[in-house]
Structures are given as C-alpha cells and as structure tokens.
Design a protein around this motif. Sequence first.
Motif, short mmCIF file in Angstrom:
data_model
loop_
_atom_site.label_atom_id
_atom_site.label_comp_id
_atom_site.label_asym_id
_atom_site.label_seq_id
_atom_site.Cartn_x
_atom_site.Cartn_y
_atom_site.Cartn_z
N THR A 27 0.79 -1.23 0.00
CA THR A 27 0.00 0.00 0.00
C THR A 27 0.83 1.28 0.00
OG1 THR A 27 -0.16 0.08 2.43
CG2 THR A 27 -1.85 -1.18 1.25
N ASP A 28 2.09 1.22 0.36
CA ASP A 28 2.92 2.42 0.36
C ASP A 28 2.95 3.02 -1.05
OD1 ASP A 28 5.74 3.73 -0.15
OD2 ASP A 28 5.42 3.81 2.03
N SER A 162 2.51 10.95 2.51
CA SER A 162 1.39 10.01 2.51
C SER A 162 1.76 8.72 3.23
CB SER A 162 0.97 9.71 1.08
OG SER A 162 -0.06 8.74 1.03
N LYS A 165 1.89 9.26 7.07
CA LYS A 165 0.53 9.43 7.60
C LYS A 165 -0.18 8.09 7.67
CE LYS A 165 -0.51 14.22 6.33
NZ LYS A 165 -1.34 15.11 5.48
N THR A 166 -0.03 7.29 6.63
CA THR A 166 -0.69 5.98 6.60
C THR A 166 -0.21 5.09 7.72
OG1 THR A 166 -0.95 6.12 4.19
CG2 THR A 166 -1.11 3.93 5.19
N ALA A 170 -3.28 4.78 10.71
CA ALA A 170 -4.04 3.53 10.67
C ALA A 170 -4.22 2.98 12.08
CB ALA A 170 -3.30 2.51 9.81
N ARG A 175 -5.10 -2.78 11.32
CA ARG A 175 -3.90 -3.54 11.01
C ARG A 175 -3.91 -4.95 11.55
NH1 ARG A 175 -1.54 1.09 12.94
NH2 ARG A 175 -0.98 -0.02 14.81
#
Length: 217
Positions: A27-28, A162, A165-166, A170, A175
């Motif tokens: 997802t990165d 981004s 932050k993710t 999260a 997770r």
Amino acid sequence: MRIKVFISSVQKELGDERLALQILLSTDPFLSLHCVPVLFEEEPTALFPDPRAYLALLKTCHVYVGVVWKEYGRLIDGISATHHEYRLSKALSLPTLAAIKEPNDLVRSPETDAFIEEIKRDGHTYERFESTEELQEKVRKRLVRYIKDSYDIEPTSDQNTSAHKTIHIASLFERQRLEVLPWSDMDTSLAVRMVASSENLPAGSINNDKVMHTLWQ
C-alpha cells in the motif's frame, strides 16, 4: 521489474509483524510501485510435498528481510526454517535487512541468541524495533535507500508524507489479523439485527438460516 522482498521470521510468533510488512509493501505509494512482498504462507500449496519449498521460494527473490524476536522455531536438519532462510540469503548474496524486536532485556531462547550473534558477526546492520509502526518505518527507510542507491529512483515528498501518515494514522483494528470464528461463537442476536437492518426488514422476520444465507452469499 519489481523487487521481490522475502519476509522471513517465525510465522506464528511474528504474525502481526509479517502482516504489517505485507501491508507496507502493498500500500505504500512508493514501495508498492517497485516492490512485491513475498511470504511463504501466501503461496499456493504445492501438489507434491516439499519440506524445503520455502528455500526454493527465497531463490526467486531479490531482497531478504529477517525479523527476530524470542522463539527460534522448529528444527529442520538442526536449525530453524528462518535460520535456513537467512543462511541461503547470505549464500545468494542477497541484500539483507535484519530487524530485532526489543526490549534488550527480553529472555530469548539460546538458539535465538546464537542466531542474532551470527547476524552480528556477518556484519549486517540490523534495526531494533518495539512496535509494528516502528518496524514499518525502519523497513521503509532501508528499502527506499536501497532502491535509490541501486536504481536511482526515490519517492516524491508527497509520497513520503502520505506513507508516514498511513503508518501512524491507521488504527490497531485496521492492522490486526482478523480471526475466523465459528458460528456457535458469534452473537447471533447482533447478526440478526445487522441483517435485518441491511434488508430493511423487522428483526422478528429474520431467523438464523436467513442470517447465514445472507452473510455467506
């Protein structure tokens, strides 16, 4: 070409960490463009049994990430699967990132202590971490550096922002690994209300058979 990153550890003990790294690489906004996470448990089961299939899988990869905590793992020909993976990565001269879960005063098995000492003797710079967020941050930093040094590609400032932050925003719930519960362990009254609400029906008109049919459609 996308870099295949092999994630190595005792599976049960470090299941959350394995999942966290899989999520990071998938997802990165930068790493997902250039990397593919490889976890042995995610691979299709072979038609013929092979007790060393994990080593064959490692041979297809480009980077080795080893995560160590307390347990050493079941012995296979004298050492654990994780140790076999580490030694093969060394024999293949794969770029290696070792991450050791703290705290320092943790009581580990003697075999795990010896494994860590071997990693140190081999001269690998290892990362220490306490949380999955810290593990993700450190693995990301090392992989970004490897990609920049090897391919002269680096993330934009927006991609970095981004990514951070993710990792930090999260929630633990988002997770965590979700466990499968048998129907007998579920709150059936809650399930009835949920299904009734989704179908715009009164709860009294829904029975367990209808709930199960709706949930598993």
